[in-house]
Scaffold this active site. Structure first.
Site, PDB file in Angstrom:
ATOM      1  N   LYS A 177       0.859  -1.201   0.000  1.00  0.00           N
ATOM      2  CA  LYS A 177       0.000   0.000   0.000  1.00  0.00           C
ATOM      3  C   LYS A 177       0.888   1.242   0.000  1.00  0.00           C
ATOM      4  O   LYS A 177       0.737   2.136  -0.843  1.00  0.00           O
ATOM      5  CB  LYS A 177      -0.870  -0.007   1.243  1.00  0.00           C
ATOM      6  CG  LYS A 177      -1.508   1.328   1.587  1.00  0.00           C
ATOM      7  CD  LYS A 177      -2.408   1.262   2.787  1.00  0.00           C
ATOM      8  CE  LYS A 177      -1.718   1.489   4.091  1.00  0.00           C
ATOM      9  NZ  LYS A 177      -1.524   2.898   4.459  1.00  0.00           N
ATOM     10  N   ASN A 178       1.843   1.310   0.916  1.00  0.00           N
ATOM     11  CA  ASN A 178       2.603   2.544   1.106  1.00  0.00           C
ATOM     12  C   ASN A 178       3.627   2.798   0.008  1.00  0.00           C
ATOM     13  O   ASN A 178       4.080   3.938  -0.139  1.00  0.00           O
ATOM     14  CB  ASN A 178       3.271   2.543   2.474  1.00  0.00           C
ATOM     15  CG  ASN A 178       2.241   2.683   3.579  1.00  0.00           C
ATOM     16  OD1 ASN A 178       1.063   2.958   3.315  1.00  0.00           O
ATOM     17  ND2 ASN A 178       2.654   2.468   4.806  1.00  0.00           N
ATOM     18  N   CYS A 221      -5.128  11.936  12.434  1.00  0.00           N
ATOM     19  CA  CYS A 221      -5.506  10.531  12.239  1.00  0.00           C
ATOM     20  C   CYS A 221      -5.840   9.993  13.626  1.00  0.00           C
ATOM     21  O   CYS A 221      -5.843  10.726  14.597  1.00  0.00           O
ATOM     22  CB  CYS A 221      -4.377   9.747  11.577  1.00  0.00           C
ATOM     23  SG  CYS A 221      -3.023   9.502  12.679  1.00  0.00           S
ATOM     24  N   ARG A 225      -0.634  14.713  12.810  1.00  0.00           N
ATOM     25  CA  ARG A 225       0.539  14.269  12.032  1.00  0.00           C
ATOM     26  C   ARG A 225       0.898  15.467  11.151  1.00  0.00           C
ATOM     27  O   ARG A 225       0.320  15.679  10.117  1.00  0.00           O
ATOM     28  CB  ARG A 225       0.203  13.007  11.242  1.00  0.00           C
ATOM     29  CG  ARG A 225       0.089  11.799  12.183  1.00  0.00           C
ATOM     30  CD  ARG A 225      -0.417  10.572  11.492  1.00  0.00           C
ATOM     31  NE  ARG A 225       0.517  10.081  10.480  1.00  0.00           N
ATOM     32  CZ  ARG A 225       0.180   9.067   9.666  1.00  0.00           C
ATOM     33  NH1 ARG A 225      -1.030   8.566   9.728  1.00  0.00           N
ATOM     34  NH2 ARG A 225       1.029   8.631   8.779  1.00  0.00           N
ATOM     35  N   ASP A 227       5.022   0.572  12.095  1.00  0.00           N
ATOM     36  CA  ASP A 227       3.782  -0.021  11.575  1.00  0.00           C
ATOM     37  C   ASP A 227       3.592  -1.461  12.028  1.00  0.00           C
ATOM     38  O   ASP A 227       2.563  -2.065  11.759  1.00  0.00           O
ATOM     39  CB  ASP A 227       3.743   0.033  10.041  1.00  0.00           C
ATOM     40  CG  ASP A 227       3.559   1.445   9.554  1.00  0.00           C
ATOM     41  OD1 ASP A 227       3.718   1.683   8.352  1.00  0.00           O
ATOM     42  OD2 ASP A 227       3.296   2.318  10.388  1.00  0.00           O
ATOM     43  N   ARG A 252      -8.611  -0.602   4.414  1.00  0.00           N
ATOM     44  CA  ARG A 252      -7.707   0.411   3.851  1.00  0.00           C
ATOM     45  C   ARG A 252      -6.366  -0.219   3.490  1.00  0.00           C
ATOM     46  O   ARG A 252      -5.701   0.212   2.568  1.00  0.00           O
ATOM     47  CB  ARG A 252      -7.456   1.528   4.875  1.00  0.00           C
ATOM     48  CG  ARG A 252      -8.657   2.358   5.207  1.00  0.00           C
ATOM     49  CD  ARG A 252      -8.295   3.522   6.069  1.00  0.00           C
ATOM     50  NE  ARG A 252      -7.188   4.275   5.438  1.00  0.00           N
ATOM     51  CZ  ARG A 252      -6.625   5.351   6.002  1.00  0.00           C
ATOM     52  NH1 ARG A 252      -7.023   5.775   7.186  1.00  0.00           N
ATOM     53  NH2 ARG A 252      -5.643   5.990   5.385  1.00  0.00           N
TER      54      ARG A 252
HETATM   55  C1  EPZ Z   1       4.411   6.959   6.465  1.00  0.00           C
HETATM   56  O1  EPZ Z   1       3.657   7.988   7.064  1.00  0.00           O
HETATM   57  C2  EPZ Z   1       3.480   5.766   6.394  1.00  0.00           C
HETATM   58  N1  EPZ Z   1       2.301   6.109   5.580  1.00  0.00           N
HETATM   59  C3  EPZ Z   1       3.027   5.378   7.802  1.00  0.00           C
HETATM   60  O2  EPZ Z   1       2.245   4.179   7.673  1.00  0.00           O
HETATM   61  C4  EPZ Z   1       4.248   5.072   8.647  1.00  0.00           C
HETATM   62  O3  EPZ Z   1       3.830   4.810   9.961  1.00  0.00           O
HETATM   63  C5  EPZ Z   1       5.199   6.280   8.638  1.00  0.00           C
HETATM   64  O4  EPZ Z   1       5.547   6.618   7.276  1.00  0.00           O
HETATM   65  C6  EPZ Z   1       6.480   6.020   9.407  1.00  0.00           C
HETATM   66  O5  EPZ Z   1       7.144   4.920   8.827  1.00  0.00           O
HETATM   67  C7  EPZ Z   1       2.396   6.023   4.249  1.00  0.00           C
HETATM   68  O6  EPZ Z   1       3.425   5.676   3.699  1.00  0.00           O
HETATM   69  C8  EPZ Z   1       1.149   6.373   3.474  1.00  0.00           C
HETATM   70  P1  EPZ Z   1       6.567  10.293   8.535  1.00  0.00           P
HETATM   71  P2  EPZ Z   1       4.266   9.505   7.075  1.00  0.00           P
HETATM   72  O7  EPZ Z   1       6.405  11.585   7.833  1.00  0.00           O
HETATM   73  O8  EPZ Z   1       5.032   9.743   5.835  1.00  0.00           O
HETATM   74  C9  EPZ Z   1       6.958  13.519  11.947  1.00  0.00           C
HETATM   75  C10 EPZ Z   1       0.366   2.807   7.919  1.00  0.00           C
HETATM   76  O9  EPZ Z   1      -0.056   2.257   8.938  1.00  0.00           O
HETATM   77  N2  EPZ Z   1       6.717  14.524  10.900  1.00  0.00           N
HETATM   78  O10 EPZ Z   1       7.729   9.414   8.207  1.00  0.00           O
HETATM   79  O11 EPZ Z   1       3.153  10.416   7.389  1.00  0.00           O
HETATM   80  C11 EPZ Z   1       5.718  12.662  12.218  1.00  0.00           C
HETATM   81  O12 EPZ Z   1       4.866  13.317  13.131  1.00  0.00           O
HETATM   82  C12 EPZ Z   1       0.847   4.237   7.971  1.00  0.00           C
HETATM   83  O13 EPZ Z   1       0.474   2.250   6.785  1.00  0.00           O
HETATM   84  C13 EPZ Z   1       6.845  15.875  11.230  1.00  0.00           C
HETATM   85  O14 EPZ Z   1       7.141  16.242  12.380  1.00  0.00           O
HETATM   86  O15 EPZ Z   1       5.238   9.425   8.303  1.00  0.00           O
HETATM   87  C14 EPZ Z   1       6.324  11.408  12.790  1.00  0.00           C
HETATM   88  O16 EPZ Z   1       6.576  11.590  14.168  1.00  0.00           O
HETATM   89  C15 EPZ Z   1       0.555   4.879   9.333  1.00  0.00           C
HETATM   90  N3  EPZ Z   1       6.630  16.801  10.268  1.00  0.00           N
HETATM   91  C16 EPZ Z   1       7.651  11.292  12.044  1.00  0.00           C
HETATM   92  O17 EPZ Z   1       7.899  12.562  11.457  1.00  0.00           O
HETATM   93  C17 EPZ Z   1       6.328  16.450   8.975  1.00  0.00           C
HETATM   94  O18 EPZ Z   1       6.169  17.353   8.122  1.00  0.00           O
HETATM   95  C18 EPZ Z   1       7.633  10.278  10.916  1.00  0.00           C
HETATM   96  O19 EPZ Z   1       6.503  10.558  10.098  1.00  0.00           O
HETATM   97  C19 EPZ Z   1       6.219  15.077   8.664  1.00  0.00           C
HETATM   98  C20 EPZ Z   1       6.424  14.137   9.646  1.00  0.00           C
END
Ligand code: EPZ
Length: 422
Positions: free
Chosen positions: A22-23, A118, A123, A309, A401
């Protein structure tokens, strides 16, 4: 809304084919908007999130033909004439925010709704926006929308460090930079296989990206990207989920096919410590469980560390281990909404800040529980499959999803899961 009725306990015995990721799929779909001809993507899973993203992309005028039986999708941006990703679609699925990078790349402008929160809290997308500003893109916020624009067809680029490292921000910035930035460096870039696959696909389309697979990406713009045929990766989180599900019951003997074990990072190192017998053989993984499951504490990290995840699934497994363990999430500090539901099934879990302590072994017994987010929901399904008696899992749309044909895959190996309208 549907619910699952699950009878337990049942071991998992047989073979499960793993679906496309998916991701990883969604960034590839977004990348197709950058091409000057159609792109064909294979191993695209039939998931709610994929259909939602398909709708978001079709809003722009891009055609998306999804041959569901073949899990193959053709995207043609020839008639892309609308650079807006509306709130009512973006709010449903956070990854729609990738449209910001894709539309900047395709048209040099975008109007994209900010994603909602979410199930487990805010996020932010501040790193995405700061990165685009560093690149030279004009970013304005108004009434919940991001307005992006550029004066000329290219921007100077720059040098941006992600802190913390972010999968989504890395993906979005790469999508925006490959056709627009003279030279853009992303430091502390995410190295998840999802990011590597996107960069490899873009490179094959003609993009100029240095450092693929490392945490420093250097992008230099190219004028044209061509549409290609490309294959998605199998889903590493689904693979890890089914490995953990197999370890939940002492008599399970489960083989997973179509996997890419090398994309599991350090997860197998923790899995080995369980005392479960598992063999990796090419794209197959065989798990033969044990009655003497060892407690194994883990801490989530960015790739290749233990994936956040799989955090909920691992804590669920630890209810069946002979001893106490601690699961710490350093990526999301509040991703524990499954804990109260697991305790209703008889688990003994206690959350403190970003750690959950699990007492094992506990005999779980059936109850009605509520899904809250994708990975929490699958954890409740795993718990219900080993709980004594009947369980009801409500709001299973969360599962649809991210897990293709979940109940079919599990029932084919001995589970007793019935989907009924709620
Ligand atoms: C991706 O989300 C995945 N989603 C998530 O999977 C996964 O948990 C996550 O990466 C971490 O591996 C998809 O790929 C669609 P991040 P993403 O930006 O990109 C902080 C699932 O279950 N952050 O790597 O949104 C954030 O708060 C989903 O399939 C900021 O502070 O995750 C977090 O603490 C859930 N500012 C950390 O970075 C930003 O602008 C990592 O988030 C962006 C992120």
């Amino acid at each position: 809304m549907d619910k699952f009725i699950i009878e337990g306990p049942t071991p998992l015995i047989g073979t499960i084919p793993v679906s496309g990721s998916k991701n990883a799929a969604m960034p590839l779909m977004a990348a197709a908007l950058l091409a000057n001809s159609p792109t064909t993507l294979n191993l695209i899973p039939r998931l709610k999130d994929i259909y939602t993203f398909k709708k978001v992309i079709e809003e722009t005028g891009t055609s998306v033909n999804f041959n569901e039986d073949a899990n193959s999708m053709v995207l043609d941006p020839a008639n892309l004439n609308n650079t807006e990703a509306p709130y009512e679609l973006v709010r449903r699925m956070r990854a729609s925010f990738y449209m910001l990078g894709a539309l900047i790349g395709n048209a040099g402008e975008a109007k994209v709704s900010l994603p909602g929160g979410c199930a487990w809290g805010p996020r932010p997308v501040d790193l995405h926006l700061k990165g685009f500003e560093e690149m030279g893109i004009n970013i304005e916020l108004d009434q919940g929308y991001v307005y992006a624009s550029i004066k000329n067809s290219t921007v100077e680029g720059g040098d941006f460090t992600l802190n913390p490292s972010s999968v989504g921000a890395t993906i979005n910035l790469v999508l925006g930079a490959v056709k627009r930035a003279e030279k853009f460096i992303i430091r502390n870039a995410a190295k998840e296989p999802d990011v590597v696959l996107l960069c490899k696909m873009l490179a094959e389309m003609g993009a100029d990206i240095e450092g693929i697979g490392t945490d420093t990406l250097t992008i230099r713009k190219v004028d044209e990207l061509k549409g290609i045929e490309y294959s998605n990766d199998p889903d590493r989180i689904e693979t890890g989920t089914f490995m953990i599900a197999a370890a939940m019951h002492p008599e399970s003997d489960l083989t997973l096919t179509g996997c890419r074990p090398e994309q599991l990072g350090k997860f197998p190192d923790s899995f080995k410590k369980l005392g479960v017998d598992f063999k990796i053989d090419g794209t197959e993984i065989r798990i033969k469980s044990t009655a003497n499951l060892q407690p194994v504490s883990v801490t989530t990290k960015i790739y290749p560390g233990f994936p956040t995840d799989l955090q909920a699934q691992w804590a669920t497994l630890m209810t069946q281990a002979n001893g106490t363990s601690v699961v710490t999430d350093t990526v999301y500090f509040d991703r524990f909404s499954y804990v109260p539901e697991l305790n209703r099934l008889g688990g003994k879990l206690r959350v403190e800040k970003n750690k959950v302590t699990i007492q094992g072994k506990t005999i779980l017994s059936g109850a009605s529980v509520m899904s809250t987010d994708l990975r929490a929901s699958v954890s409740l399904v795993m718990a219900a499959m080993v709980a004594k008696g009947k369980s009801e899992i409500l709001r299973i749309y969360h599962l649809d999803r991210g897990y293709e044909q979940l109940e079919k895959k599990l029932n084919d190996v001995g589970a007793s899961i019935q989907r009924v309208p709620q």
